[in-house]
Design a protein around this motif. Structure first.
Motif: not given
Length: 316
Positions: A73-74, A87-89, A122-123, A127-128
């Motif tokens: 899920g990255a 990598i953002l997440f 996205s910044r 997870i929201v």
């Protein structure tokens, strides 16, 4: 890259020109579709982390591509101007990221396969919200598009779409598919999804046996779209639409089939195909300026932590 054209009729050409004028006047086209030509110095291929197992790609108004990982899920973000990214997440155990769409408010909608959908900032990548759409087993939440006030998710293993409110709280809506839709057992059915040019319905590709459907978002009634110049769109995966031009990514065939939609989105006429030697089972596509960007899922190669992956761009 090879582009094979099927010559459209004069009527189709005039219809496309009229639609382009209508889109320019009403603003119903993709936001970044009207952007200027991408500079030739921008790379047309960029690396993704080894073992990433990419599937989805999303691009907004700015030149950044977001890709998701089936492994954990990255989320990865690439600067299209340089081809560099990171990598953002980081992902996590039990998480999956398949189809992606980026909204104008910066929320990234993610199809999570195992019955869930998520939104991310996205910044920051954080997870929201996590939405439970279905049970964890027996479903495959595969792709997503943004239409009206909702994000619409497909389920490859059930005859239903799921609608999540955009940018606000609210209940998830389940929309059973009826009409011409016949759910096939033990194969992937609904996959890629986009809105129709008039914004009143959805177009869904059925990977097996390779069909396109127009779905009424009020009733769920699905009408099979008549294909002209093609017998099917087998292995149809991601969809992208600009005006009346519909791009169908056929993953294991390593090609994009390009169709012209009629005014009612009930007939799709093949106008050409796009192939490229760099395609290695591309799955989904997103547009920036005059390019279509795709990720290579490499389903026919070993899916190991050492497997290399790339994103590629082709001109439109």
């Amino acid at each position: 890259m090879n582009r094979n054209h099927v010559h459209p009729s004069r009527r189709a050409l005039l219809g496309g020109a009229a639609l382009a004028a209508f889109t320019a006047a009403t603003g119903t086209g993709t936001a970044n579709a009207a952007a200027t030509t991408a500079p030739a110095t921008w790379p047309t291929e960029f690396p993704l982390p080894d073992g990433f197992l990419p599937e989805g790609i999303a691009i907004g108004r700015k030149p950044y591509a977001y890709t998701g990982s089936r492994a954990n899920g990255a989320l990865h973000r690439t600067d299209l101007r340089t081809g560099k990214g990171g990598i953002l997440f980081a992902g996590g155990t039990g998480l999956v990221a398949v189809g992606l769409k980026l909204d104008h408010d910066g929320l990234l909608y993610v199809a999570g396969n195992t019955g869930v959908a998520r939104t991310h900032d996205s910044r920051t990548g954080e997870i929201v919200t996590t939405y439970r759409l279905t049970e964890a087993t027996g479903h495959f939440i595969n792709d997503v598009t943004l239409l009206g006030d909702r994000a619409w998710f497909t389920d490859s293993r059930a005859a239903a779409l799921y609608a999540v409110p955009r940018g606000r709280s609210g209940a998830v809506r389940t929309l059973p598919l009826t009409g011409d839709w016949v759910q096939l057992p033990d194969v992937n059915n609904a996959n890629g999804v986009v809105g129709t040019p008039d914004g009143r319905a959805l177009i869904v590709v059925k990977s097996t046996p390779g069909e396109l459907y127009k779905v009424d978002i009020r009733t769920g009634h699905a009408t099979r779209i008549t294909l002209v110049g093609a017998t099917d769109v087998v292995n149809g995966d991601g969809l992208h639409r600009t005006g009346r031009t519909l791009y169908v990514v056929q993953n294991r065939l390593n090609r994009i089939s390009v169709f012209h939609l009629d005014a009612r989105s009930t007939t799709a006429t093949l106008t050409g195909t796009i192939t490229d030697p760099r395609f290695d089972v591309p799955t989904t596509a997103a547009r920036y300026a005059n390019r279509l960007y795709l990720v290579n899922a490499r389903f026919t190669s070993p899916q190991t932590p050492e497997t290399t992956f790339t994103g590629v761009a082709v001109p439109l």
